[in-house]
Design a protein around this motif. Structure first.
Motif, PDB file in Angstrom:
ATOM      1  N   ILE A  88       0.777  -1.032  -0.003  1.00  0.00           N
ATOM      2  CA  ILE A  88       0.110   0.180  -0.098  1.00  0.00           C
ATOM      3  C   ILE A  88       0.888   1.195  -0.009  1.00  0.00           C
ATOM      4  N   ALA A  89       2.084   1.220   0.952  1.00  0.00           N
ATOM      5  CA  ALA A  89       2.977   2.378   0.723  1.00  0.00           C
ATOM      6  C   ALA A  89       3.399   2.608  -0.614  1.00  0.00           C
ATOM      7  N   ALA A  90       3.780   1.736  -1.324  1.00  0.00           N
ATOM      8  CA  ALA A  90       4.479   1.668  -2.468  1.00  0.00           C
ATOM      9  C   ALA A  90       3.253   2.179  -3.585  1.00  0.00           C
ATOM     10  N   ALA A  91       2.143   1.797  -3.462  1.00  0.00           N
ATOM     11  CA  ALA A  91       1.121   2.150  -4.436  1.00  0.00           C
ATOM     12  C   ALA A  91       0.687   3.652  -4.099  1.00  0.00           C
ATOM     13  N   THR A  92       0.799   4.009  -3.074  1.00  0.00           N
ATOM     14  CA  THR A  92       0.586   5.361  -2.656  1.00  0.00           C
ATOM     15  C   THR A  92       1.749   6.542  -2.711  1.00  0.00           C
ATOM     16  N   GLY A  93       2.876   5.930  -3.194  1.00  0.00           N
ATOM     17  CA  GLY A  93       4.084   6.754  -3.162  1.00  0.00           C
ATOM     18  C   GLY A  93       4.465   7.129  -1.793  1.00  0.00           C
ATOM     19  N   ASN A  94       4.321   6.565  -0.666  1.00  0.00           N
ATOM     20  CA  ASN A  94       4.482   6.861   0.562  1.00  0.00           C
ATOM     21  C   ASN A  94       5.976   6.350   1.108  1.00  0.00           C
ATOM     22  N   ASN A  95       6.875   6.992   0.631  1.00  0.00           N
ATOM     23  CA  ASN A  95       8.387   6.689   1.045  1.00  0.00           C
ATOM     24  C   ASN A  95       8.889   6.565   2.420  1.00  0.00           C
ATOM     25  N   HIS A  96       8.149   7.422   3.312  1.00  0.00           N
ATOM     26  CA  HIS A  96       8.321   7.160   4.795  1.00  0.00           C
ATOM     27  C   HIS A  96       8.003   5.848   5.291  1.00  0.00           C
ATOM     28  N   ALA A  97       6.869   5.557   4.754  1.00  0.00           N
ATOM     29  CA  ALA A  97       6.160   4.205   4.939  1.00  0.00           C
ATOM     30  C   ALA A  97       7.066   3.018   4.718  1.00  0.00           C
ATOM     31  N   ILE A  98       7.536   3.191   3.276  1.00  0.00           N
ATOM     32  CA  ILE A  98       8.095   2.184   2.719  1.00  0.00           C
ATOM     33  C   ILE A  98       9.329   2.058   3.670  1.00  0.00           C
ATOM     34  N   LYS A  99      10.172   3.199   4.004  1.00  0.00           N
ATOM     35  CA  LYS A  99      11.420   3.005   4.671  1.00  0.00           C
ATOM     36  C   LYS A  99      11.066   2.405   6.100  1.00  0.00           C
ATOM     37  N   TYR A 100      10.066   2.905   6.807  1.00  0.00           N
ATOM     38  CA  TYR A 100       9.933   2.447   8.123  1.00  0.00           C
ATOM     39  C   TYR A 100       9.459   0.978   8.182  1.00  0.00           C
ATOM     40  N   GLU A 141      16.776   0.644  -4.526  1.00  0.00           N
ATOM     41  CA  GLU A 141      17.925   0.669  -3.694  1.00  0.00           C
ATOM     42  C   GLU A 141      17.993  -0.384  -2.826  1.00  0.00           C
ATOM     43  N   LEU A 142      16.665  -0.722  -2.218  1.00  0.00           N
ATOM     44  CA  LEU A 142      16.365  -1.606  -0.865  1.00  0.00           C
ATOM     45  C   LEU A 142      16.596  -2.972  -1.644  1.00  0.00           C
ATOM     46  N   ALA A 143      16.104  -3.168  -2.828  1.00  0.00           N
ATOM     47  CA  ALA A 143      15.843  -4.451  -3.266  1.00  0.00           C
ATOM     48  C   ALA A 143      16.090  -4.533  -4.713  1.00  0.00           C
ATOM     49  N   PRO A 144      17.386  -4.411  -5.399  1.00  0.00           N
ATOM     50  CA  PRO A 144      17.577  -4.464  -6.536  1.00  0.00           C
ATOM     51  C   PRO A 144      16.867  -5.618  -7.503  1.00  0.00           C
ATOM     52  N   ALA A 145      16.776  -6.742  -7.053  1.00  0.00           N
ATOM     53  CA  ALA A 145      16.178  -7.806  -7.675  1.00  0.00           C
ATOM     54  C   ALA A 145      14.781  -7.609  -8.048  1.00  0.00           C
ATOM     55  N   LEU A 146      13.930  -6.752  -7.716  1.00  0.00           N
ATOM     56  CA  LEU A 146      12.751  -6.570  -7.617  1.00  0.00           C
ATOM     57  C   LEU A 146      12.352  -6.322  -9.515  1.00  0.00           C
TER      58      LEU A 146
END
Length: 194
Positions: A88-100, A141-146
């Motif tokens: 959901i964080a990725a789909a909404t562009g919420n980088n802070h939530a992605i990082k957390y 940056e977090l998971a290049p294989a994606l």
């Protein structure tokens, strides 16, 4: 028997009201209200609380739900479509939530939903303004294989970005890996066909 049925119906009604109040508290970011409502452990079994906090962009509520000993919701909790809060964080562009969420469980970024879509697939569905840090960039940056992962339709993030006409995403993905242009979906189509 009838008395027990009436009592059960009344209890269900009260619980539904509390669930509604809980979702309202999450969407408004009212942690204080949330704290008073979570005393009823039944409410914590309610699906989507963490997902709702991410959708509402309420990082404080999300942290409370995950870190508070009385709630301890898992970042690995899936909704009916198999999505985690990080999807959901990725789909909404919420980088802070992605990082957390990634900090709480680094494996969450690699989990696929019921459609076999990754966080990168979900992020590729949204257009991103040029002046903001792209969720795509953060995820890779977090998971290049994606970058080479395919969903149930055989689509990569490039297929999805192309289908949605998100030129900034397309340029970014092709800079990362030009072989994406040659990957075919389940119908034999490359991203150029979209």
């Amino acid at each position: 028997y009838k008395i027990n049925q009436n009592r059960l119906t009344r209890m269900k009604s009260i619980l539904e009201h509390k669930k509604s109040e809980l979702h309202k508290a999450i969407q408004s970011g009212a942690v204080k209200t949330l704290k008073s409502l979570v005393s009823n452990q039944l409410l914590l079994k309610e699906d989507g609380l963490l997902h709702d906090a991410v959708k509402a962009n309420k990082l404080n509520v999300m942290k409370y739900l995950i870190e508070n000993p009385s709630t301890l919701l898992s970042v690995m909790t899936q909704d009916n479509e198999g999505r985690l809060a990080i999807h959901i964080a990725a789909a909404t562009g919420n980088n802070h939530a992605i990082k957390y969420l990634h900090e709480r469980n680094s494996g969450s970024i690699l989990v696929k939903d019921n459609s076999n879509q990754t966080t990168l697939h979900h992020a590729s569905k949204i257009a991103v303004a040029k002046f903001t840090k792209q969720p795509l960039k953060l995820l890779l940056e977090l998971a290049p294989a994606l970058i080479l992962e395919k969903d149930n339709q055989g689509q990569t993030a490039l297929h999805i970005s192309t289908a949605n006409g998100h030129n900034t995403n397309i340029k970014f993905l092709l800079k990362k890996d030009t072989q994406l242009l040659n990957i075919q979906d389940n119908h034999g189509q490359t991203a150029l066909h979209y």
